[in-house]
Design an enzyme around this catalytic site. Structure first.
Site, PDB file in Angstrom:
ATOM      1  N   ARG A   1       0.850  -1.208   0.000  1.00  0.00           N
ATOM      2  CA  ARG A   1       0.000   0.000   0.000  1.00  0.00           C
ATOM      3  C   ARG A   1       0.881   1.253   0.000  1.00  0.00           C
ATOM      4  O   ARG A   1       0.604   2.219  -0.712  1.00  0.00           O
ATOM      5  CB  ARG A   1      -0.921   0.029   1.221  1.00  0.00           C
ATOM      6  CG  ARG A   1      -1.763  -1.222   1.417  1.00  0.00           C
ATOM      7  CD  ARG A   1      -3.080  -1.184   0.647  1.00  0.00           C
ATOM      8  NE  ARG A   1      -3.909  -2.310   1.048  1.00  0.00           N
ATOM      9  CZ  ARG A   1      -3.937  -3.503   0.440  1.00  0.00           C
ATOM     10  NH1 ARG A   1      -3.193  -3.722  -0.627  1.00  0.00           N
ATOM     11  NH2 ARG A   1      -4.712  -4.476   0.889  1.00  0.00           N
TER      12      ARG A   1
ATOM     13  N   GLU B   1     -13.899 -15.076   8.981  1.00  0.00           N
ATOM     14  CA  GLU B   1     -13.836 -14.496   7.626  1.00  0.00           C
ATOM     15  C   GLU B   1     -13.536 -15.572   6.585  1.00  0.00           C
ATOM     16  O   GLU B   1     -12.381 -15.933   6.357  1.00  0.00           O
ATOM     17  CB  GLU B   1     -12.739 -13.418   7.564  1.00  0.00           C
ATOM     18  CG  GLU B   1     -12.642 -12.784   6.177  1.00  0.00           C
ATOM     19  CD  GLU B   1     -11.595 -11.672   6.070  1.00  0.00           C
ATOM     20  OE1 GLU B   1     -10.824 -11.482   7.021  1.00  0.00           O
ATOM     21  OE2 GLU B   1     -11.553 -11.015   5.020  1.00  0.00           O
TER      22      GLU B   1
ATOM     23  N   LYS C   1     -17.596 -12.238   8.711  1.00  0.00           N
ATOM     24  CA  LYS C   1     -17.052 -11.271   7.745  1.00  0.00           C
ATOM     25  C   LYS C   1     -16.943 -11.952   6.386  1.00  0.00           C
ATOM     26  O   LYS C   1     -15.922 -12.566   6.061  1.00  0.00           O
ATOM     27  CB  LYS C   1     -15.672 -10.791   8.223  1.00  0.00           C
ATOM     28  CG  LYS C   1     -14.966  -9.889   7.219  1.00  0.00           C
ATOM     29  CD  LYS C   1     -13.798  -9.137   7.832  1.00  0.00           C
ATOM     30  CE  LYS C   1     -13.079  -8.337   6.770  1.00  0.00           C
ATOM     31  NZ  LYS C   1     -12.203  -7.313   7.320  1.00  0.00           N
TER      32      LYS C   1
ATOM     33  N   SER D   1     -14.251  -5.701   1.698  1.00  0.00           N
ATOM     34  CA  SER D   1     -14.461  -5.027   0.403  1.00  0.00           C
ATOM     35  C   SER D   1     -13.761  -5.768  -0.732  1.00  0.00           C
ATOM     36  O   SER D   1     -14.190  -5.661  -1.893  1.00  0.00           O
ATOM     37  CB  SER D   1     -14.044  -3.556   0.458  1.00  0.00           C
ATOM     38  OG  SER D   1     -12.697  -3.382   0.802  1.00  0.00           O
TER      39      SER D   1
ATOM     40  N   GLY E   1     -11.403  -5.629  -2.848  1.00  0.00           N
ATOM     41  CA  GLY E   1     -10.942  -5.086  -4.122  1.00  0.00           C
ATOM     42  C   GLY E   1     -12.020  -4.307  -4.857  1.00  0.00           C
ATOM     43  O   GLY E   1     -11.773  -3.759  -5.937  1.00  0.00           O
TER      44      GLY E   1
ATOM     45  N   ARG F   1      -9.462  -1.692   2.277  1.00  0.00           N
ATOM     46  CA  ARG F   1      -9.197  -0.794   1.160  1.00  0.00           C
ATOM     47  C   ARG F   1     -10.322   0.213   0.907  1.00  0.00           C
ATOM     48  O   ARG F   1     -10.072   1.386   0.650  1.00  0.00           O
ATOM     49  CB  ARG F   1      -8.911  -1.619  -0.104  1.00  0.00           C
ATOM     50  CG  ARG F   1      -7.530  -2.232  -0.095  1.00  0.00           C
ATOM     51  CD  ARG F   1      -7.409  -3.373  -1.078  1.00  0.00           C
ATOM     52  NE  ARG F   1      -8.118  -4.572  -0.632  1.00  0.00           N
ATOM     53  CZ  ARG F   1      -8.167  -5.712  -1.291  1.00  0.00           C
ATOM     54  NH1 ARG F   1      -7.562  -5.804  -2.462  1.00  0.00           N
ATOM     55  NH2 ARG F   1      -8.805  -6.754  -0.819  1.00  0.00           N
TER      56      ARG F   1
HETATM   57  P1  13P Z   1     -10.537  -5.394   2.322  1.00  0.00           P
HETATM   58  O1  13P Z   1     -11.810  -4.672   2.722  1.00  0.00           O
HETATM   59  O2  13P Z   1      -9.494  -4.486   1.725  1.00  0.00           O
HETATM   60  O3  13P Z   1     -10.816  -6.637   1.540  1.00  0.00           O
HETATM   61  O4  13P Z   1      -9.849  -5.856   3.681  1.00  0.00           O
HETATM   62  C1  13P Z   1     -10.610  -6.401   4.677  1.00  0.00           C
HETATM   63  C2  13P Z   1      -9.843  -7.447   5.374  1.00  0.00           C
HETATM   64  O5  13P Z   1      -9.646  -7.359   6.559  1.00  0.00           O
HETATM   65  C3  13P Z   1      -9.360  -8.606   4.599  1.00  0.00           C
HETATM   66  O6  13P Z   1      -8.970  -9.625   5.451  1.00  0.00           O
END
Ligand code: 13P
Length: 337
Positions: free
Chosen positions: A33, A177, A219, A261, A263, A292
């Site tokens: 980043r 997640e 998530k 999110s 990408g 992001r």
């Molecule tokens: P993004 O929203 O950029 O996908 O990141 C969230 C995240 O914590 C990915 O593990």
């Protein structure tokens, strides 16, 4: 709001349209980043960047939790205030990424399994003592013509369930997640099919492991077309198919679903969330846990320069507020200004 039980912590994080700021990039990811804005990824620069984010005015009332990387949980701001304290002052709860990243899966080496169960109980005890209230573990499922394999889904969902149980035994809320990646040229229907199977397996495993669903946050990815697909599904199609997939596979007593999110552009991530909440008809809070999509405008405004801090903080504050509107189904593109 008292925050004594796992249920109360999970409910607080997603209360009143609040969502999560994912700021748990590992040092290599943070390096990528920073490369994009020509800033060196040193420990001090990472601290300065995150301190700037956490001091943004728009954290308050819009952000209920912040996911941190190990390094950040231990850092202090320039004036000596622990970053964890800054986050709490903003009314958000500190969380911590506890997985140890991805390694190739034995049975199918183009796929991955998330590692980190070894020593997890000890790490959790320390993180709890450092003030963490919730945790994150990310499993990755890739789509192509021949994958995901059943083994990949099963092994990753079993690990997520084991992780969640250990975290709850340590009095923190596990965020689970299971990310079905957007990478590829697959259709939204294929993403739907894989996402449904993944979530069904996940909740099966959580149930078998005896995880308390009321003290858990999911998530997930949204159900979208592959990022390289020629025909991209509309905002409304993404919203409808995501809600359908969740309704079919997620128990109603789960307090909150906070999307990654993955990408998507910052505006698309907001528009999709808003469209889902406008559809409604579900019991869980549907909110955001964006990395992001929350940080990108702030990163671009900052460029590592002190004189840009106010603009960068305004950029983060704006996205946090827009996503709060979206989490309540009250966003419209006119509000973007
Ligand atoms: P993004 O929203 O950029 O996908 O990141 C969230 C995240 O914590 C990915 O593990």
């Amino acid at each position: 709001m008292p925050l004594n039980t796992l249920e109360e912590i999970a409910e607080y994080i997603v209360s009143d349209g609040k969502g999560i700021l994912a700021a748990d990039e590992s040092n290599p990811t943070c390096g990528k980043r920073f490369d994009s804005i020509g800033v060196e990824s040193t420990e001090t620069n990472r601290r300065d960047y995150r301190e700037m984010l956490f001091r943004s005015r728009g954290m308050k009332d819009n952000i209920g939790g912040v996911i941190l990387f190990d390094e950040t949980l231990r850092q202090s701001a320039q004036d000596g205030t622990p970053l964890v304290e800054l986050i709490k002052t903003q009314g958000a709860l500190p969380g911590i990424k506890v997985d140890k990243g991805l390694i190739p899966l034995d049975s199918s080496p183009e796929e991955t399994i998330t590692q980190g169960l070894n020593g997890l109980d000890e790490r959790c005890k320390e993180y709890f003592s450092l003030g963490a209230k919730f945790t994150k573990w990310r499993a990755v499922i890739k789509i192509s013509d021949s994958i995901p394999s059943d083994e990949c889904i099963k092994a990753n969902m079993q690990a997520l369930a084991r992780y969640a149980k250990i975290v709850q035994e340590n009095n923190m809320v596990p965020m689970v997640e299971p990310e079905v990646l957007m990478d590829g040229n697959h259709s939204i229907e294929r993403c739907y099919e894989v996402s449904c199977k993944t979530l069904q397996t996940l909740f099966d495993c959580l149930h078998k492991e005896g995880v308390d669903i009321k003290g858990t946050i999911l998530k997930p990815n949204m159900v979208t077309s592959g990022s390289l697909a020629e025909n991209q599904a509309s905002i409304q199609d993404v919203a409808e198919m995501t809600v359908k997939c969740l309704k079919e596979n997620v128990p109603s007593d789960l307090p909150g679903i906070t999307f990654l999110s993955g990408g998507q552009s910052d505006i698309n991530a907001t528009a999709h969330l808003d469209a889902m909440n406008k559809i409604g008809g579900f019991s869980w809070k549907l909110s955001f846990s964006y990395g992001r999509a929350l940080q990108q405008p702030a990163l671009k405004a900052w460029l590592g320069k002190k004189e840009n801090i106010t603009d960068a903080q305004a950029a983060l504050s704006h996205r946090a507020l827009m996503n709060k509107f979206a989490a309540k189904g009250e966003w419209s593109s006119d509000l973007e200004g």
